[in-house]
Design a protein around this motif. Structure first.
Motif, short mmCIF file in Angstrom:
data_model
loop_
_atom_site.label_atom_id
_atom_site.label_comp_id
_atom_site.label_asym_id
_atom_site.label_seq_id
_atom_site.Cartn_x
_atom_site.Cartn_y
_atom_site.Cartn_z
N GLU A 183 0.84 -1.19 0.00
CA GLU A 183 0.00 0.00 0.00
C GLU A 183 0.88 1.25 0.00
O GLU A 183 1.86 1.32 0.75
CB GLU A 183 -0.92 0.01 1.22
CG GLU A 183 -2.03 -1.02 1.18
CD GLU A 183 -3.10 -0.67 0.15
OE1 GLU A 183 -3.19 0.51 -0.27
OE2 GLU A 183 -3.86 -1.59 -0.23
N GLU A 184 0.52 2.22 -0.83
CA GLU A 184 1.32 3.44 -0.94
C GLU A 184 1.48 4.14 0.41
O GLU A 184 2.56 4.66 0.73
CB GLU A 184 0.70 4.41 -1.94
CG GLU A 184 1.49 5.70 -2.10
CD GLU A 184 0.82 6.70 -3.02
OE1 GLU A 184 1.25 7.87 -3.03
OE2 GLU A 184 -0.13 6.31 -3.74
N TRP A 185 0.41 4.11 1.23
CA TRP A 185 0.50 4.85 2.49
C TRP A 185 1.57 4.27 3.41
O TRP A 185 2.19 4.99 4.19
CB TRP A 185 -0.86 4.88 3.18
CG TRP A 185 -1.22 3.63 3.93
CD1 TRP A 185 -1.90 2.56 3.45
CD2 TRP A 185 -0.91 3.33 5.29
NE1 TRP A 185 -2.04 1.59 4.42
CE2 TRP A 185 -1.45 2.04 5.56
CE3 TRP A 185 -0.24 4.00 6.31
CZ2 TRP A 185 -1.32 1.43 6.80
CZ3 TRP A 185 -0.12 3.39 7.55
CH2 TRP A 185 -0.66 2.12 7.79
N MET A 220 -2.80 5.34 -3.45
CA MET A 220 -3.80 5.82 -2.52
C MET A 220 -5.03 6.41 -3.21
O MET A 220 -6.10 6.50 -2.61
CB MET A 220 -3.17 6.89 -1.61
CG MET A 220 -2.10 6.34 -0.67
SD MET A 220 -1.20 7.64 0.22
CE MET A 220 -2.53 8.44 1.11
N ASP A 221 -4.87 6.81 -4.48
CA ASP A 221 -5.99 7.46 -5.15
C ASP A 221 -6.90 6.50 -5.90
O ASP A 221 -7.81 6.92 -6.62
CB ASP A 221 -5.47 8.54 -6.12
CG ASP A 221 -4.60 7.95 -7.23
OD1 ASP A 221 -4.41 6.71 -7.25
OD2 ASP A 221 -4.10 8.73 -8.06
N HIS A 225 -10.83 -1.09 -4.98
CA HIS A 225 -9.78 -1.83 -4.28
C HIS A 225 -10.35 -3.16 -3.81
O HIS A 225 -11.26 -3.21 -2.98
CB HIS A 225 -9.30 -1.00 -3.08
CG HIS A 225 -8.02 -1.48 -2.46
ND1 HIS A 225 -7.65 -2.81 -2.42
CD2 HIS A 225 -7.01 -0.80 -1.85
CE1 HIS A 225 -6.49 -2.92 -1.80
NE2 HIS A 225 -6.08 -1.71 -1.45
#
Length: 292
Positions: A183-185, A220-221, A225
């Motif tokens: 996950e990007e976060w 994240m955008d 998902h």
């Protein structure tokens, strides 16, 4: 044998800190620790040293010596080195450190490592953290120190050692096919400090260059998902069998039933399709590294 002139190998009395007890449900660990303890006692008796004298010479408590020799306590590596020197064992006691080292890992971690050692393909998605197989020791330590209630220092060291030991999967020959979705976060949040995150991002770029590794990032955008139900692990073996695990299927217990495995693989495939490509993911990680 006299203990005069031997000196003390430790300046502090070792206490019963958590993380060094033997799991009563771990039969293999119980057998290993009992064997090591018995060998220590036999060697001590063979040189004519009482347990109390050994405790004084080694700098440990007498109660701890009895616990180790009776198989109720896992001896530290330095304990075995000290015993080897004091009992003139010529390296025989120190050699047991490798067996004891494996016992230090929780049974579930050893079982997982065994499966990973046999797997020819792994599909791994963790929505909360960078996957353990990808974590640097420094990053892992930062995460473990955040746990509440807090782990003891010994427990933190134990978990880190277990994670590092599992990394041998990257050195196997022939190498297994490894697929990770991150996950990007988790790549942006400086958990444990920015220095730890920077080292972690650099490590990810190194791993991503391995021929047998596919590393992808879920941006994240994304408005869709398929991984909102939780993490996914699927391990496939050379004989065609597989085992999977996800909180969304049987509450995270391992599954081998074909229908449940198909569900996990379907979800994982969609997650990969919704993520950035490996090339795009590497570019994003490199960008984040420059910003960190």
């Amino acid at each position: 044998m006299s203990v005069e002139g031997l000196g003390t190998a430790a300046t502090e009395t070792e206490t019963d800190e958590p993380g060094w007890e033997v799991d009563p449900d771990d039969d293999w660990a119980l057998a290993v620790v009992a064997t090591v303890g018995r060998q220590l006692r036999l060697r001590r008796e063979a040189v004519g040293m009482r347990a109390a004298d050994f405790a004084v010479a080694a700098g440990y408590g007498e109660d701890l010596v009895y616990k180790v020799e009776s198989g109720k306590r896992i001896p530290r590596p330095e304990y075995l080195d000290t015993a080897d020197a004091l009992l003139d064992a010529g390296g025989l006691i120190s050699a047991m450190k490798e067996d004891v080292k494996r016992v230090r890992y929780p049974k579930k971690v050893r079982d997982l490592a065994k499966m990973e050692a046999r797997a020819v393909e792994l599909q791994l998605y963790d929505p909360l953290n960078i996957h353990g197989l990808l974590q640097t020791p420094e990053y892992a330590r930062g995460l473990l120190l955040m746990r509440r209630p807090a782990y003891s220092a010994e427990e933190v060291d134990q978990f880190i050692a277990a994670r590092v030991a599992r990394k041998v999967i990257f050195e196997r020959d022939p190498a297994p096919e490894l697929s990770f979705v991150l996950e990007e976060w988790t790549l942006r949040r400086p958990l444990g400090g920015r220095a730890n995150l920077r080292g972690q991002l650099q490590h990810l770029l190194e791993v991503a260059r391995l021929r047998n590794v596919e590393l992808q990032v879920m941006p994240m955008d994304r408005e869709e998902h398929a991984g909102i139900a939780g993490g996914i692990e699927v391990l496939k073996f050379e004989d065609g069998t597989a085992v999977g695990r996800s909180p969304a299927v049987t509450n995270g217990r391992p599954v081998t039933e074909p229908r449940q495995l198909r569900i996990l693989e379907l979800r994982y495939g969609i997650i990969r399709a919704q993520s950035l490509t490996p090339r795009e993911s590497a570019a994003l990680i490199d960008q984040l590294l420059g910003e960190t």
